[in-house]
Design a protein around this motif. Structure first.
Motif, mmCIF file in Angstrom:
data_model
loop_
_atom_site.group_PDB
_atom_site.id
_atom_site.type_symbol
_atom_site.label_atom_id
_atom_site.label_comp_id
_atom_site.label_asym_id
_atom_site.label_seq_id
_atom_site.Cartn_x
_atom_site.Cartn_y
_atom_site.Cartn_z
ATOM 1 N N ALA A 181 0.846 -1.192 0.000
ATOM 2 C CA ALA A 181 0.000 0.000 0.000
ATOM 3 C C ALA A 181 0.877 1.236 0.000
ATOM 4 O O ALA A 181 2.009 1.222 0.488
ATOM 5 C CB ALA A 181 -0.912 0.015 1.229
ATOM 6 N N THR A 182 0.349 2.307 -0.584
ATOM 7 C CA THR A 182 0.981 3.617 -0.489
ATOM 8 C C THR A 182 -0.024 4.572 0.136
ATOM 9 O O THR A 182 -1.239 4.398 -0.034
ATOM 10 C CB THR A 182 1.399 4.149 -1.873
ATOM 11 O OG1 THR A 182 0.223 4.276 -2.702
ATOM 12 C CG2 THR A 182 2.385 3.216 -2.545
ATOM 13 N N PHE A 183 0.480 5.566 0.876
ATOM 14 C CA PHE A 183 -0.435 6.538 1.472
ATOM 15 C C PHE A 183 0.266 7.884 1.563
ATOM 16 O O PHE A 183 1.419 7.951 1.942
ATOM 17 C CB PHE A 183 -0.864 6.105 2.877
ATOM 18 C CG PHE A 183 -1.875 7.039 3.497
ATOM 19 C CD1 PHE A 183 -3.223 6.877 3.244
ATOM 20 C CD2 PHE A 183 -1.473 8.098 4.285
ATOM 21 C CE1 PHE A 183 -4.161 7.760 3.773
ATOM 22 C CE2 PHE A 183 -2.395 8.990 4.814
ATOM 23 C CZ PHE A 183 -3.736 8.825 4.567
ATOM 24 N N PRO A 184 -0.465 8.983 1.167
ATOM 25 C CA PRO A 184 -1.859 9.001 0.727
ATOM 26 C C PRO A 184 -2.058 8.924 -0.795
ATOM 27 O O PRO A 184 -3.159 8.651 -1.241
ATOM 28 C CB PRO A 184 -2.357 10.345 1.247
ATOM 29 C CG PRO A 184 -1.165 11.220 1.231
ATOM 30 C CD PRO A 184 0.018 10.328 1.536
ATOM 31 N N ALA A 185 -1.023 9.175 -1.583
ATOM 32 C CA ALA A 185 -1.217 9.176 -3.033
ATOM 33 C C ALA A 185 -1.457 7.757 -3.545
ATOM 34 O O ALA A 185 -0.805 6.812 -3.108
ATOM 35 C CB ALA A 185 0.004 9.780 -3.727
ATOM 36 N N SER A 186 -2.395 7.640 -4.464
ATOM 37 C CA SER A 186 -2.715 6.365 -5.132
ATOM 38 C C SER A 186 -3.209 5.299 -4.171
ATOM 39 O O SER A 186 -3.086 4.097 -4.450
ATOM 40 C CB SER A 186 -1.485 5.834 -5.899
ATOM 41 O OG SER A 186 -1.037 6.785 -6.832
ATOM 42 N N THR A 187 -3.774 5.696 -3.043
ATOM 43 C CA THR A 187 -4.280 4.717 -2.086
ATOM 44 C C THR A 187 -5.750 4.419 -2.361
ATOM 45 O O THR A 187 -6.411 5.107 -3.133
ATOM 46 C CB THR A 187 -4.095 5.213 -0.640
ATOM 47 O OG1 THR A 187 -4.261 4.123 0.258
ATOM 48 C CG2 THR A 187 -5.123 6.292 -0.289
ATOM 49 N N SER A 188 -6.245 3.369 -1.724
ATOM 50 C CA SER A 188 -7.650 2.983 -1.843
ATOM 51 C C SER A 188 -8.119 2.461 -0.494
ATOM 52 O O SER A 188 -7.304 2.134 0.376
ATOM 53 C CB SER A 188 -7.816 1.882 -2.909
ATOM 54 O OG SER A 188 -7.161 0.689 -2.491
ATOM 55 N N VAL A 189 -9.411 2.356 -0.324
ATOM 56 C CA VAL A 189 -9.952 1.818 0.923
ATOM 57 C C VAL A 189 -9.497 0.378 1.115
ATOM 58 O O VAL A 189 -9.178 -0.047 2.237
ATOM 59 C CB VAL A 189 -11.498 1.913 0.936
ATOM 60 C CG1 VAL A 189 -12.069 1.162 2.126
ATOM 61 C CG2 VAL A 189 -11.938 3.382 0.973
ATOM 62 N N GLU A 190 -9.412 -0.381 0.035
ATOM 63 C CA GLU A 190 -8.963 -1.770 0.137
ATOM 64 C C GLU A 190 -7.521 -1.842 0.628
ATOM 65 O O GLU A 190 -7.169 -2.708 1.439
ATOM 66 C CB GLU A 190 -9.087 -2.461 -1.225
ATOM 67 C CG GLU A 190 -8.763 -3.951 -1.199
ATOM 68 C CD GLU A 190 -9.628 -4.748 -0.233
ATOM 69 O OE1 GLU A 190 -9.131 -5.758 0.303
ATOM 70 O OE2 GLU A 190 -10.791 -4.359 0.009
ATOM 71 N N GLN A 191 -6.676 -0.932 0.152
ATOM 72 C CA GLN A 191 -5.301 -0.886 0.640
ATOM 73 C C GLN A 191 -5.262 -0.556 2.133
ATOM 74 O O GLN A 191 -4.474 -1.145 2.880
ATOM 75 C CB GLN A 191 -4.498 0.164 -0.132
ATOM 76 C CG GLN A 191 -4.053 -0.270 -1.506
ATOM 77 C CD GLN A 191 -3.085 0.724 -2.125
ATOM 78 O OE1 GLN A 191 -2.884 1.832 -1.630
ATOM 79 N NE2 GLN A 191 -2.470 0.330 -3.230
#
Length: 389
Positions: free
Chosen positions: A189-199
């Motif tokens: 996972a990456t945060f916050p750019a290119s993130t998703s709820v699933e991540q």
């Protein structure tokens, strides 16, 4: 008066950090203000705004609403907007006026969620803290809501603090991810750019968290407390920096102890000023790659973890000016800091920082991953070294 800035603009504030953190999550973000703060975020603090479809709204706060505490008006407007947009998440983000009148953004968000059934978040941001604190606030709220225990996956990593304010260039964000992957890591996972709820739900799967900016420190510490995930703070900037970045990740995955050898340093002195983790990465490249005595300085939020790594934090323009005029041979910083120099004795190398100068120098922003740092700064650095030798 100590916080008065005569030459420098206001740096990106906490409410912009929160809004930016929700950019890729399909959120309906409402900045509760009269319109100025919303314009600051959309016009100056979010490099991805133009050409995007991110629904950021201004609540249209007026004096009578602030005086009378008419929260129902805001709730009705947000519910109407959600009925049109069908967003996955709703955020209510504070600004200076709601701070002064004691608006309860979390309470308003709770009422909106009860009406719409959509996960809603309220942030009592004030505009008096910096964007990295806003991103950290968003991270804490999202972890509490969405993260869940799960089995660790060998070689899996999270990259935290990968935000578009600190890394406005897509090639820089891609370069950081690629550097981790070439070290043998699987980016979970990456945060916050290119993130998703699933991540967010699967963040506990990672074996290691990699913090690439100060905005990711509090999230890394929360994941360590909650799930026992260790973290490192580093960036793949410069030839030697990219090697160290890959080595740290590879050694962790392979259970090999790190051995950080320090290069001998000469008499040339350099100051790197800006965001903490980026400044330290450039500092380390100057020291390891060129043998230059270097100091890293942050002008944003102070963090103990970064202090332990030798990063100084300067709280105001007056202190920044004093340090800048400390007789450095080389200064690497945003071009706006040139205004604070009393003389031209130092070699000043421009390194535009979006959270400081926004779009003003965006076209001159530099991807510093790997050898690109050396290509961008090497000529001037070598020139100084040759003159002093």
């Amino acid at each position: 008066m100590a916080r008065l800035s005569v030459y420098l603009p206001p740096f990106s504030p906490d409410y912009s950090g929160v809004a930016s953190a929700f950019f890729d999550l399909g959120a309906l973000s409402v900045l509760h203000d009269a319109s100025g703060c919303t314009g600051t975020y959309t016009g100056y603090d979010e490099p991805r705004w133009y050409g995007s479809h991110y629904p950021a709204y201004c609540s249209g706060l007026r004096e009578i609403d602030a005086i009378m505490g008419n929260d129902q008006k805001l709730i009705d407007r947000v519910v109407a907007a959600e009925n049109d947009i069908k967003a996955d998440i709703i955020t209510i983000i504070g600004s200076p006026v709601p701070m002064v009148v004691g608006c309860d953004a979390k309470g308003i968000a709770s009422e909106i969620e009860a009406i719409t059934g959509v996960p809603s978040f309220g942030f009592d941001t004030t505009g008096t803290a910096y964007y990295d604190k806003g991103i950290a606030m968003a991270a804490r709220a999202l972890l509490e809501r969405f993260s869940a225990p799960c089995q660790n996956e060998k070689g899996s990593v999270n990259i935290l603090g990968l935000d578009a304010i600190d890394f406005p260039l897509q090639e820089t964000r891609d370069g950081i991810i690629k550097a981790a992957e070439t070290a043998g890591a699987k980016v979970n996972a990456t945060f916050p750019a290119s993130t998703s709820v699933e991540q967010l739900r699967m963040m506990a799967r990672a074996e290691l968290d990699i913090v690439v900016s100060a905005s990711g420190i509090e999230m890394a510490e929360a994941l360590k407390r909650k799930y026992g995930i260790p973290y490192i703070i580093c960036l793949p900037y410069g030839n030697t920096g990219e090697k160290r970045f890959r080595t740290k990740i590879y050694n962790f995955i392979s259970d090999i102890k790190d051995d950080d050898n320090q290069a001998e340093q000469g008499s040339i002195r350099a100051l790197v000023l800006g965001e903490a983790v980026s400044s330290m990465a450039i500092r380390d490249e100057l020291q390891q790659g060129y043998g230059i005595k270097s100091t890293a300085v942050s002008v944003f939020t102070q963090y103990k973890a970064l202090e332990k790594m030798g990063c100084m934090t300067l709280p105001d323009e007056m202190t920044i000016r004093d340090v800048l005029n400390g007789g450095w041979d080389i200064i690497i910083a945003d071009p706006l800091f040139r205004k604070l120099l009393d003389s031209s004795d130092s070699c000043f190398i421009d390194n535009p920082t979006y959270s400081i100068s926004s779009k003003l120098y965006l076209d001159k922003s530099i991807d510093l991953t790997g050898k690109r740092l050396n290509e961008a700064f090497g000529k001037e650095i070598n020139s100084i070294m040759n003159r002093r030798s």
